[in-house]
Design a protein around this motif. Structure first.
Motif, short mmCIF file in Angstrom:
data_model
loop_
_atom_site.label_atom_id
_atom_site.label_comp_id
_atom_site.label_asym_id
_atom_site.label_seq_id
_atom_site.Cartn_x
_atom_site.Cartn_y
_atom_site.Cartn_z
N ASN A 1 0.85 -1.20 0.00
CA ASN A 1 0.00 0.00 0.00
C ASN A 1 0.89 1.25 0.00
N CYS A 2 0.33 2.33 -0.48
CA CYS A 2 1.11 3.55 -0.55
C CYS A 2 0.22 4.75 -0.28
N PRO A 3 0.79 5.87 0.14
CA PRO A 3 -0.06 7.00 0.55
C PRO A 3 -0.69 7.76 -0.62
N ASP B 1 -2.91 7.79 -4.30
CA ASP B 1 -4.21 7.16 -4.52
C ASP B 1 -4.58 7.15 -6.00
N CYS B 2 -3.91 6.30 -6.76
CA CYS B 2 -4.23 6.23 -8.19
C CYS B 2 -5.54 5.47 -8.36
N SER B 3 -6.41 6.01 -9.20
CA SER B 3 -7.73 5.38 -9.34
C SER B 3 -7.59 3.95 -9.85
N PHE C 1 -4.04 -1.46 -8.70
CA PHE C 1 -4.53 -2.84 -8.54
C PHE C 1 -4.62 -3.25 -7.07
N LEU C 2 -3.93 -2.52 -6.21
CA LEU C 2 -3.96 -2.89 -4.79
C LEU C 2 -5.38 -2.80 -4.22
N GLN C 3 -6.22 -2.00 -4.87
CA GLN C 3 -7.58 -1.82 -4.36
C GLN C 3 -8.36 -3.13 -4.32
N THR D 1 8.89 5.17 -8.68
CA THR D 1 8.10 6.13 -7.90
C THR D 1 7.23 7.03 -8.77
N LYS D 2 6.26 7.65 -8.09
CA LYS D 2 5.47 8.71 -8.73
C LYS D 2 5.63 9.98 -7.90
N THR D 3 6.65 10.02 -7.07
CA THR D 3 6.86 11.19 -6.21
C THR D 3 8.04 12.01 -6.75
S1 SF4 Z 1 -0.48 2.68 -8.38
FE1 SF4 Z 1 -0.53 4.64 -7.28
S2 SF4 Z 1 -1.63 4.21 -5.40
FE2 SF4 Z 1 -1.02 2.24 -6.23
S3 SF4 Z 1 0.97 1.80 -5.27
FE3 SF4 Z 1 1.43 2.84 -7.19
S4 SF4 Z 1 1.58 4.99 -6.68
FE4 SF4 Z 1 0.54 3.97 -4.96
#
Ligand code: SF4
Lengths: 328, 363
Positions: free
Chosen positions: B87-89, B91-93, B96-98, B170-172
């Motif tokens: 999990n990560c902080p 929140d991509c819609s 797949f973790l959802q 990363t996306k940061t």
């Molecule tokens: S897809 Fe987005 S919400 Fe999911 S782990 Fe990657 S960065 Fe985090």
């Protein structure tokens, strides 16, 4: 039979003194009073309704709501009811009615939603999921509970469709989040013809996605000329209309796929395959394996067909027939 | 980009003494700590909401190093996952973790540092293999680095091994601690890229495209090898022009010569993910494309659409620089051929190709 754990007092009550709007214990929706009226006419009221006294000295119905409505329609002035003590706990009253209903009939999905909704005033989610969903014959989990709790917010016409099982419960859950006009439109579409629940489910997703892609209201997608023409076509029966509408929507939802299927069919047609021979492309053209089906009755016939097939020109291009389509 | 809010720490029994747990307590001195049991059942609401503001400190008893769960029906890159947390902080819609996680909260495996030696033993026992290892499969590699200090101990550990690389995806734009490190060898810093519109509308709480690319440029200047992942590529009206914008930004800020690879992967999803997404992001338009069931049960764009998207994007990227190590993620041999003009044929072939990129870049 369950032992009575409470005392009630029999009383002759004027029907006009009873509040016959669906009260806090009511779990009846979309019912036909005629059989009940017929039975009361012939045999009288076999089980007396249960009532609670209100502060204004009138009564609210705990159990027997439909019996009382039938009596009113039959023109009865009064009837014997059981009046529960003033301090009778509301949860107990609700459970009494639930028990009474479950003993005598099957609740429809809207009624089950009413029961669950009323229970939320007294019990926490865990208790409802664990103890009440199983007796209502509903999968015991929170998502399903949420779905049932939301049913009461729907318009009566939509509720009737759900109660009569003409609109699937899943669809009802999905269309809760769309606007009222759109919801009623979907309800009309699915209840005016005979759709299977699977067809409804597939179609609603297409409609929502087409509307989202085109930035238009759902209502407009359903009201499109092609669909209206099908709905008004007197030469088609209901299943034919459903099939035609599914086809129209599929073509709009999957234009590239449909175009590809068309190109493939044209390619196969132009090959002039011997009769009884069919080429089946991979599902959705995703894989690479094509299938050949040959129908024959005798070995000689098979041999002839195979020879004819191997002499056919253009066969080697068969997997390319669909590749000229424009996409995206 | 601001650091993410951590509301509470959930400390699982058994994790108190883990070295990483101790470091986290020091870094977050004012955050309340609640003691919890490892097997405690979570509320469905919390699972669905994912509870992205609680940090759950876990002594993880499973395998830290795992193979990427590819499928034999599509060509897989043969990546190894270093399971640092789940999990990560952000929140991509489409995340797949959802539909994958059955436990909420930001789950951090705090015995990771204590278990590094056994991970090293596995890597060292195959000296002729190249381990391409990533931490960004079940979480974002850098989003919580300021709390966990992952890069402090992972960089020296992997930098010292000749038969592996560590890819931090990363996306940061959180690169401050990374750049402070003195280790560059065998480390790849990778950014997931998309169009500005997808980032704004679907990749909630992530860094903007420009900030990601600027951060990448800074890492490159600081001597790091870079990678980029166009994944998930999403098809919509006008997307080609917007992917072009992304490539133009890359051209502006990045020197292509030290890019180890760029992957392209289109949006794909298991059927149950769709319902999880619709629930958390009602009205999302990411399902508007023409999706059909794939050979592995996941829905993918209809093949010709994928081919066209890959072909256009890869052609454009090649115009920028023709040795970018472009590869496709989870695609079939025929899609490779039609879109890139060549194919590694199978997963083993793709592994060989990517290993060769490692050799070219790191020697
Ligand atoms: S897809 Fe987005 S919400 Fe999911 S782990 Fe990657 S960065 Fe985090």
């Amino acid at each position: 039979m369950e032992k009575k754990a409470f005392k009630s007092t029999p009383l002759q009550v004027e029907i006009s003194d009873i509040d016959l709007s669906p009260g806090p214990f009511c779990m009846s929706f979309n019912f036909d009073l005629e059989p009940l009226k017929d039975s009361i006419d012939r045999f009288g009221v076999l089980n007396p309704p249960y009532l609670l006294k209100k502060s204004d000295n009138n009564f609210i119905v705990v159990a027997g709501y439909r019996r009382l409505l039938a009596l009113r329609e039959l023109g009865w002035q009064d009837t014997v009811c059981q009046v529960l003590p003033d301090n009778f706990p509301p949860l107990k009253a609700l459970l009494l009615n639930l028990n009474d209903n479950l003993l005598h009939r099957k609740l429809n999905n809207i009624e089950k939603g009413m029961v669950l909704k009323r229970l939320t005033s007294f019990l926490n989610t865990e208790e409802i999921v664990a103890n009440f969903m199983p007796i209502l014959d509903i999968p015991a989990n929170r998502q399903t509970l949420e779905l049932f709790l939301g049913l009461e917010e729907l318009e009566d016409t939509v509720k009737v469709s759900v109660a009569m099982e003409r609109l699937s419960l899943r669809i009802a859950g999905l269309i809760r989040s769309i606007g009222k006009d759109d919801r009623l439109k979907i309800n009309d579409l699915f209840t005016s013809l005979k759709w299977s629940f699977n067809q409804q489910w597939e179609t609603i997703q297409w409609i929502i996605e087409i509307a989202s892609r085109e930035g238009r209201p759902i209502k407009e997608i359903v009201d499109e000329r092609q669909i209206i023409e099908v709905l008004n076509n007197n030469r088609m029966n209901k299943p034919q209309k459903v099939k035609a509408i599914v086809k129209i929507l599929k073509a709009r939802r999957f234009p590239s796929l449909l175009e590809t299927e068309k190109l493939f069919k044209i390619g196969i047609f132009n090959l002039s395959l011997p009769s009884g021979i069919k080429i089946i492309p991979p599902p959705f053209f995703e894989g690479i394996d094509y299938k050949l089906e040959i129908v024959f009755t005798k070995g000689k016939e098979l041999k002839e067909k195979l020879t004819e097939l191997s002499n056919l020109s253009g066969l080697e291009k068969i997997t390319d027939f669909w590749k000229g389509a424009e996409h995206g | 980009m601001k650091q993410f809010k951590i509301r509470r720490i959930l400390l699982e029994r058994g994790a108190e003494k883990d070295s990483l747990a101790q470091k986290i307590f020091k870094k977050l001195p004012n955050i309340p700590i609640e003691n919890v049991e490892p097997d405690e059942l979570a509320l469905i609401e919390d699972i669905e909401e994912m509870d992205k503001e609680s940090l759950r400190i876990i002594h993880f008893n499973g395998e830290f190093l795992k193979s990427c769960p590819g499928t034999r029906r599509y060509i897989c890159c043969g990546y190894k996952i270093l399971n640092i947390g789940i999990n990560c902080p952000m929140d991509c819609s489409y995340c797949f973790l959802q539909s994958y996680v059955n436990q909420p909260s930001l789950r951090i495996f705090t015995n990771l540092e204590d278990r590094l030696n056994s991970i090293g033993e596995v890597i060292d026992s195959f000296p002729d293999s190249i381990f391409r290892i990533g931490t960004g499969e079940f979480t974002d590699s850098l989003s919580l680095d300021y709390v966990t200090g992952w890069t402090d101990f992972l960089l020296p550990f992997f930098s010292n091994r000749k038969n592996c690389i560590l890819e931090l995806k990363t996306k940061t734009s959180f690169i401050k601690d990374l750049i402070k490190s003195s280790h560059r060898e065998r480390i790849v810093v990778a950014w997931s890229l998309n169009t500005p519109r997808i980032i704004a509308n679907q990749e909630h709480k992530t860094a903007s495209l420009k900030n990601r690319i600027i951060a990448a440029g800074e890492c490159q200047k600081a001597g790091f090898v870079l990678a980029f992942h166009f994944d998930p590529i999403i098809s919509y009206q006008g997307c080609a022009d917007e992917y072009e914008e992304t490539v133009q930004l890359l051209e502006r800020y990045i020197n292509p010569e030290s890019i180890i690879w760029i992957s392209l992967g289109s949006f794909r999803y298991m059927p149950n993910l769709k319902w999880a997404i619709m629930k958390r992001f009602p009205g999302t338009n990411i399902f508007n494309g023409e999706f059909v069931p794939g050979l592995d049960g996941k829905f993918r764009y209809f093949k010709p659409i994928r081919v066209e998207m890959y072909a256009k994007l890869s052609e454009r990227l090649k115009k920028w620089y023709d040795d970018l190590g472009i590869y496709l993620c989870m695609e079939s041999d025929d899609v490779w051929r039609q879109s890139l003009g060549w194919s590694p044929k199978n997963s083993a072939g793709l592994s060989l190709y990517l290993d060769s990129r490692v050799k070219v870049i790191f020697g």
